[in-house]
Design an enzyme around this catalytic site. Structure first.
Site, short mmCIF file in Angstrom:
data_model
loop_
_atom_site.label_atom_id
_atom_site.label_comp_id
_atom_site.label_asym_id
_atom_site.label_seq_id
_atom_site.Cartn_x
_atom_site.Cartn_y
_atom_site.Cartn_z
N GLY A 180 -10.12 -2.86 -13.10
CA GLY A 180 -9.38 -2.62 -11.88
C GLY A 180 -9.31 -1.15 -11.52
CG ASP A 190 -4.72 -1.38 -10.06
OD1 ASP A 190 -5.79 -1.77 -10.58
OD2 ASP A 190 -3.69 -2.09 -10.00
NE ARG A 191 -5.81 -2.87 -16.62
CZ ARG A 191 -6.09 -3.85 -17.46
NH1 ARG A 191 -6.62 -4.98 -16.98
NH2 ARG A 191 -5.86 -3.73 -18.75
CB ALA A 243 -0.91 0.01 1.22
#
Length: 234
Positions: A92, A94-95, A12
């Site tokens: 996703g 994050d993508r 993280a």
């Protein structure tokens, strides 16, 4: 200031951003301890995060105790820069954050966003904001892990930034294929896409960095904070 959180498969990461990023760290204590320390240090006005991990009750409880707005990025959150089509509910977070970070920096061209982390992801967006497709492959460390875990004798080794083209022992043989193989894969995608999209602009982020061959002539932007910039743009 904004507190930005990127929870990936391996770690993280947190950043504090005003106009630019003023603080970056990898979490190494409890979420509550992390938030208390950062809130005492910076005048944080809101929190924005993306995560690919499952439910984290400790995180949710710590966030609930903060007296600031919290935005969880999901694929349903629209791109603030321009309309974008083709992003599914299973995409996703994050993508999506990295994609927004790239679109915010260059909304006018065809974009290939490469995130070279635990896995290597590829997202291609047309200049008019349509997600044309993508790909996922094992990252460098995952390739090394797989060779060790699925053979009897190959050792466990750690990824390195660079590797010789052809190795001279087992360790360098493995590094050659994992590191150079990942780079050749990326360059192959770029060359193939350039033949169709001559205005291509490549953004690359993630835990692994790569120097591409000289014949890669399109703009290539290496941005380790691309996910954070996407979160900040929301």
């Amino acid at each position: 200031m904004k507190l930005l959180i990127d929870i990936g498969n391996t770690s993280a990461k947190l950043a504090v951003m005003e106009t630019d990023i003023v603080h970056f760290e990898r979490r190494n204590e409890s979420w509550k301890e992390t938030f208390v320390r950062l809130m005492r240090t910076f005048p944080i006005a809101d929190v924005r995060l993306s995560t690919v991990a499952g439910e984290d009750w400790e995180l949710q409880e710590a966030l609930a105790q903060l007296d600031v707005p919290v935005l969880w990025l999901t694929p349903s959150v629209p791109c603030p820069v321009k309309p974008v089509k083709g992003v599914s509910a299973a995409y996703g977070a994050d993508r999506w954050a990295a994609d927004i970070g790239a679109i915010a920096q260059d909304p006018e061209h065809t974009l290939l966003i490469i995130d070279a982390g635990t896995c290597i992801t590829y997202d291609l967006f047309s200049a008019d904001g349509c997600l044309l497709g993508g790909a996922i492959s094992p990252g460098v460390q995952l390739r090394l892990n797989a060779m060790h875990e699925h053979t009897a004798l190959l050792p466990q080794i750690e990824a390195e930034k660079e590797a010789v083209l052809l190795g001279y022992d087992t360790r360098t043989h493995m590094l050659s294929a994992a590191v150079n193989g990942a780079r050749f894969e990326m360059e192959g995608y770029i060359r193939q896409l350039l033949s169709t999209y001559p205005d291509l602009h490549v953004f690359i982020t993630g835990g692994n960095t790569f120097d591409f061959s000289a014949d890669i002539t399109c703009p290539v932007t290496h941005d380790p904070y691309l996910v954070f910039k996407g979160l900040a743009a929301l």
